[in-house]
Design an enzyme around this catalytic site. Structure first.
Site, PDB file in Angstrom:
ATOM      1  N   CYS A  68       0.744  -1.563   0.123  1.00  0.00           N
ATOM      2  CA  CYS A  68      -0.850   0.326   0.369  1.00  0.00           C
ATOM      3  C   CYS A  68       0.907   1.490   0.077  1.00  0.00           C
ATOM      4  O   CYS A  68       0.439   2.180  -1.113  1.00  0.00           O
ATOM      5  CB  CYS A  68      -0.810  -0.227   1.610  1.00  0.00           C
ATOM      6  SG  CYS A  68      -1.842  -1.725   0.864  1.00  0.00           S
TER       7      CYS A  68
HETATM    8  N1  LIG Z   1      -2.811  -5.977   1.527  1.00  0.00           N
HETATM    9  C1  LIG Z   1      -3.148  -5.710   1.900  1.00  0.00           C
HETATM   10  O1  LIG Z   1      -2.694  -4.702   3.297  1.00  0.00           O
HETATM   11  C2  LIG Z   1      -4.083  -4.486   1.865  1.00  0.00           C
HETATM   12  C3  LIG Z   1      -4.490  -2.915   3.009  1.00  0.00           C
HETATM   13  C4  LIG Z   1      -5.663  -2.052   2.456  1.00  0.00           C
HETATM   14  C5  LIG Z   1      -6.086  -2.246   0.876  1.00  0.00           C
HETATM   15  N2  LIG Z   1      -5.220  -3.416  -0.039  1.00  0.00           N
HETATM   16  C6  LIG Z   1      -5.529  -3.325  -0.938  1.00  0.00           C
HETATM   17  O2  LIG Z   1      -7.096  -4.618  -1.697  1.00  0.00           O
HETATM   18  C7  LIG Z   1      -6.678  -4.584  -2.887  1.00  0.00           C
HETATM   19  C8  LIG Z   1      -6.553  -6.434  -2.969  1.00  0.00           C
HETATM   20  O3  LIG Z   1      -4.914  -6.409  -2.532  1.00  0.00           O
HETATM   21  P1  LIG Z   1      -4.447  -7.693  -2.038  1.00  0.00           P
HETATM   22  O4  LIG Z   1      -3.926  -7.134  -0.782  1.00  0.00           O
HETATM   23  O5  LIG Z   1      -5.995  -8.037  -1.170  1.00  0.00           O
HETATM   24  O6  LIG Z   1      -4.272  -8.934  -3.519  1.00  0.00           O
HETATM   25  P2  LIG Z   1      -3.615  -9.905  -3.147  1.00  0.00           P
HETATM   26  O7  LIG Z   1      -2.475 -10.047  -4.160  1.00  0.00           O
HETATM   27  O8  LIG Z   1      -3.239 -10.405  -1.282  1.00  0.00           O
HETATM   28  O9  LIG Z   1      -4.815 -11.190  -3.937  1.00  0.00           O
HETATM   29  C9  LIG Z   1      -4.860 -10.843  -4.795  1.00  0.00           C
HETATM   30  C10 LIG Z   1      -6.183 -12.082  -5.245  1.00  0.00           C
HETATM   31  O10 LIG Z   1      -6.592 -11.961  -6.870  1.00  0.00           O
HETATM   32  C11 LIG Z   1      -6.322 -12.992  -7.758  1.00  0.00           C
HETATM   33  N3  LIG Z   1      -6.431 -12.975  -8.596  1.00  0.00           N
HETATM   34  C12 LIG Z   1      -5.371 -12.058 -10.012  1.00  0.00           C
HETATM   35  N4  LIG Z   1      -5.955 -11.910 -10.660  1.00  0.00           N
HETATM   36  C13 LIG Z   1      -7.769 -12.662 -10.195  1.00  0.00           C
HETATM   37  C14 LIG Z   1      -8.740 -11.915 -11.905  1.00  0.00           C
HETATM   38  N5  LIG Z   1      -8.312 -11.626 -13.387  1.00  0.00           N
HETATM   39  N6  LIG Z   1      -9.744 -12.865 -11.074  1.00  0.00           N
HETATM   40  C15 LIG Z   1      -9.406 -13.009 -10.492  1.00  0.00           C
HETATM   41  N7  LIG Z   1      -8.639 -13.337  -9.184  1.00  0.00           N
HETATM   42  C16 LIG Z   1      -7.620 -12.836  -9.195  1.00  0.00           C
HETATM   43  C17 LIG Z   1      -4.542 -13.444  -6.889  1.00  0.00           C
HETATM   44  O11 LIG Z   1      -4.391 -14.329  -7.597  1.00  0.00           O
HETATM   45  C18 LIG Z   1      -4.566 -13.576  -5.491  1.00  0.00           C
HETATM   46  O12 LIG Z   1      -5.169 -14.475  -4.860  1.00  0.00           O
HETATM   47  C19 LIG Z   1      -5.608  -3.852  -3.481  1.00  0.00           C
HETATM   48  O13 LIG Z   1      -5.994  -2.668  -4.185  1.00  0.00           O
HETATM   49  C20 LIG Z   1      -4.709  -3.721  -2.515  1.00  0.00           C
HETATM   50  O14 LIG Z   1      -4.074  -1.991  -2.522  1.00  0.00           O
HETATM   51  C21 LIG Z   1      -4.118  -4.396   0.200  1.00  0.00           C
END
Ligand SMILES: NC(=O)c1ccc[n+]([C@@H]2O[C@H](COP(=O)([O-])OP(=O)(O)OC[C@H]3O[C@@H](n4cnc5c(N)ncnc54)[C@H](O)[C@@H]3O)[C@@H](O)[C@H]2O)c1
Length: 436
Positions: A277
């Site tokens: 982030c």
């Molecule tokens: N990780 C954090 O701490 C956090 C906190 C707040 C907000 N966010 C935001 O949340 C969002 C998601 O982040 P995250 O950390 O959960 O990501 P992540 O990488 O942990 O998870 C994403 C998942 O999506 C899957 N994926 C990828 N492409 C895909 C598709 N086309 N269809 C279906 N699944 C698909 C991947 O296989 C993976 O399991 C981002 O925008 C991030 O900035 C993250």
């Protein structure tokens, strides 16, 4: 997958269950979100492209630190959570929540390609009455300018035929106190009814829902939170560098300032920003601001200071080796202690340790690392080694995991560079510890 546009019939699957919500993306955000909704009695379908992730989830096994398998398994067993790679199943869900990655491109511009491709998959399965909520962090107007047109290409209209809203995820992986359930959920819809429908989905599952008037307000809320952190970390990083010249202990100053009960919030200096982030999200706003002839000076300056920290820390290690070991960085054996981007987790995304290892190697050091949470560091082609302080010229504490015995480390090591104030009083008293 998009051939459905020309073949609109649903291929019937044997499972004809109805789902309260489908969460697209079973990662750090999606799994806790599904868990929170399911714990409140909702039925939740997780959709992910990774078969490995889907299979594990359907066995009740969690790969996400905040949701232990012991908590996930009963929900899977009761049928309240199921995972699939098949987008067709979202037809049987009332709400579709998008929790997919929003990275930066190599040119440090927003890369919405994953979210866009998911929106396209959703659009060909969109029906009257669907509620779609984007949760991924992004710049203001993404919901309205990027997602809405894709969904409306079906002929259905947002606010009339289906509902559309933005609600930022604020999860902090590894934080046992603040979870998806007890951190208030900010919600902003394309219309007041969209906001209401989205709020109703979360109500009862999360403790507090905070409504805002537009998706843009909700999008910018999340960016403000991350920019606030980035700017304040940059401020203390700059101060730490001044303190080194002035021979003042920056940690002591921050601790003292934090005794003020109002008007001050404590941030710690460190070897650079990490995680998915803080190093990335502020630049989503910088990019969008250019469209409005606006330059986001604070974000750029904070980015510059924070990005310089691994270089500054390399020079600290070099100085410590010169004075403490009478040797240069070139040829020295350096053990990086902790490579995850923060303490007590195994996530190495954007970790400053990766940059620091690269810089140390470039200067000719022989680098190894120890991290109880990270057995392999793919970016550096290294595996975690045993913590044997005597074998190294210098130990650089980059991430302060709580399981490490720092007193014993100070006793055994030749030279310690403590970039996290992990060595405490013992470090303060020891001539072989150099602190940021
Ligand atoms: N990780 C954090 O701490 C956090 C906190 C707040 C907000 N966010 C935001 O949340 C969002 C998601 O982040 P995250 O950390 O959960 O990501 P992540 O990488 O942990 O998870 C994403 C998942 O999506 C899957 N994926 C990828 N492409 C895909 C598709 N086309 N269809 C279906 N699944 C698909 C991947 O296989 C993976 O399991 C981002 O925008 C991030 O900035 C993250």
């Amino acid at each position: 997958m998009l051939e459905e546009r020309t073949q609109p019939q649903t291929p019937e699957t044997p499972d004809t269950r109805h789902w309260d919500a489908a969460v697209v993306g079973a990662g750090y955000v999606g799994v806790p979100l599904a868990h929170t909704l399911a714990s409140a009695g909702r039925s939740v379908l997780l959709i992910d492209i990774s078969e490995e992730v889907v299979d594990a989830l359907n066995r009740g096994e969690s790969h996400i630190i905040d949701i232990p398998t012991a908590e996930l398994a009963p929900l899977v067993k009761d049928g309240r959570i199921r995972a699939t790679t098949d987008y067709n199943e979202i037809r049987r869900a009332d709400a579709i929540l998008i929790a997919l990655p929003t990275p930066l491109s190599k040119q440090r511009e927003p890369d919405l390609s994953i979210v866009i491709s998911a929106a396209q998959e959703i659009s060909v399965r969109l029906r009257n009455g669907h509620l779609v909520i984007l949760e991924s962090t992004t710049y203001p107007r993404t919901t309205r300018e990027v997602i809405q047109p894709i969904l409306e290409s079906t002929g259905l209209k947002a606010g009339r035929d289906f509902h559309l809203a933005f609600s930022p995820e604020r999860v902090d992986p590894g934080n046992g106190k603040w979870t998806t359930k007890n951190v208030p959920k900010v919600v902003g819809g394309i219309t007041p009814e969209c906001t209401e429908r989205a709020a109703q989905l979360y109500e009862g599952a999360v403790d507090t829902v905070h409504r805002v008037s537009t998706p843009e307000a909700a999008e910018l809320t999340k960016l403000l939170e991350n920019i606030f952190r980035s700017v304040n970390i940059a401020l203390v990083n700059e101060l730490a560098q001044l303190c080194e010249r002035m021979e003042i202990d920056v940690w002591e100053v921050i601790e003292a300032a934090a005794t003020k009960p109002f008007g001050f919030m404590s941030f710690q200096p460190g070897p650079g920003l990490g995680g998915h982030c803080i190093p990335i999200d502020p630049f989503y706003l910088t990019w969008k601001a250019r469209e409005y002839d606006f330059s986001t000076e604070f974000i750029e300056l904070a980015g510059k200071v924070n990005e310089n920290m691994p270089y500054y820390c390399r020079s600290l290690i070099s100085q410590a080796l010169n004075h403490g070991r009478q040797t240069s960085l070139s040829g020295a054996k350096v053990l990086v202690l902790g490579v995850a981007y923060k303490a007590d987790i195994g996530d190495t995304r954007e970790s400053p340790a990766i940059k620091l290892i690269e810089l140390l190697r470039r200067a000719g050091a022989e680098v190894a690392y120890h991290d109880p949470h990270v057995p392999e560091l793919d970016g550096a082609g290294l595996s975690s080694v045993a913590l044997a302080p005597k074998e190294y010229d210098c130990i650089a504490i980059v991430t302060a995991h709580s399981t490490v015995d720092y007193d014993a480390l100070v006793d055994e090591a030749h030279v310690v560079v403590d970039l996290r104030n992990a060595t405490g009083e013992k470090g303060k008293a020891s001539a072989k510890v150099w602190k940021l």
